[in-house]
Scaffold this active site. Sequence first.
Site, short mmCIF file in Angstrom:
data_model
loop_
_atom_site.label_atom_id
_atom_site.label_comp_id
_atom_site.label_asym_id
_atom_site.label_seq_id
_atom_site.Cartn_x
_atom_site.Cartn_y
_atom_site.Cartn_z
N ASP A 285 0.86 -1.19 0.00
CA ASP A 285 0.00 0.00 0.00
C ASP A 285 0.90 1.23 0.00
O ASP A 285 1.67 1.46 0.93
CB ASP A 285 -0.88 -0.02 1.24
CG ASP A 285 -2.00 1.00 1.19
OD1 ASP A 285 -2.15 1.66 0.14
OD2 ASP A 285 -2.73 1.14 2.18
N ASP B 52 -2.80 2.56 -6.13
CA ASP B 52 -1.79 2.63 -5.07
C ASP B 52 -1.70 1.41 -4.17
O ASP B 52 -1.00 1.45 -3.15
CB ASP B 52 -2.02 3.88 -4.22
CG ASP B 52 -3.38 3.87 -3.52
OD1 ASP B 52 -4.26 3.10 -3.96
OD2 ASP B 52 -3.56 4.61 -2.55
N GLU B 53 -2.38 0.33 -4.50
CA GLU B 53 -2.26 -0.86 -3.67
C GLU B 53 -2.50 -2.12 -4.48
O GLU B 53 -3.21 -2.12 -5.48
CB GLU B 53 -3.20 -0.81 -2.47
CG GLU B 53 -4.67 -0.76 -2.82
CD GLU B 53 -5.56 -0.82 -1.58
OE1 GLU B 53 -5.24 -1.61 -0.66
OE2 GLU B 53 -6.56 -0.09 -1.55
#
Length: 369
Positions: free
Chosen positions: A14, A108-109
């Site tokens: 993350d 983003d993860e």
Amino acid sequence: MYTKPPIRKIIHVDMDAFYASVEQLDNPNLKGKPIAVGGDGKRGVISAASYEARTFGVKSAMAGNLAVKLCPELVFVKPRFERYHEISKQIRAIFHDYTDLVEPLSLDEAYLDVTENKKGNPSASLIAKEIRARILNEIGLTASAGISINKFIAKIASDYNKPNGQKTVNPEEVISFLETLDIRKFYGVGKVTTEKMYQKGIFTGLDLKQKSLEYLDTHFGKSGRYFYYIVRGIHNSPVTPNRQRKSLAAERTFSENLSSEIFMLQKLDHIAEEVSNRLKKSKISGKTITLKIKYSDFTLHTRSKTLTYFINDKALILDTAKDLLYQESLNNSVRLLGISLSNLNTEAKKNTAGLSLNKKVSVQLKFDF
């Protein structure tokens, strides 16, 4: 008959305050300052906040005017999604150096299954550390990671040592980790469910574990079975590289409240065009159209209609959105409108393996992490 789930080595990576961190990376003048991506200080909604801003209580999905009250020195930055996509591709390229089993959740993860990996490294913890170091050295951003035997626990763990940290929950630690976990930290337990669990005397994983399957089914419906198994460390969902989109949406927050339906229709026209363009670019269609309306008092209403056929044409999307707008009278002036399409033609049927309720569930505890 219940079959033991396979023991996997799962990493959840993350990125730390991704949008805001990219802006600080590209503009050194923003480093160390409280910044918000999105919003305009008056009506806009914040997409992301830097850690400097978070210390004041500023967070994503917060109205810009409220954020300014909390942090008068807040710097607003316009989002640059093309840049975020570009950086995200670079990060995923690093992931694929280690495994092809990469399941992105957003820009983003992502989940990574490194049970068997390209580096031949038996330690998922060391792989996560190496990946984070590469992201920092090659791109200039920090990331946090969680490592464990399944996606559920890995995702919870990734939030423990943020920013720029990681946490490993070894197989032999899984049960004690879950039993002592605050129920609010269970992935899938939102505010409403949390309040309901509190009312039932469920505050920790151990409290949840003491409830029978029948009890959880009765009080939490379909989610009851999910809660019953996850608190015992059972989560069989594999890392799926080509994770299919379930919906596509676009929305607009207006600088001034709209009270005229004529102005609303003009805005819906633009929103429908954006949704249509994105659907066609992705070569997908949907059957269920949902109109999202947020009033000036911040109350949120949604209205949906499911068609008998798939659509991605702007005119059809707009016509359906209009019908939904006129379906009920508006309670107040409107600050936000949105259109989403779901029930997409790309959705695959989920194969869910049945679990015998009369067999003892357990987690294998011998594994090198």
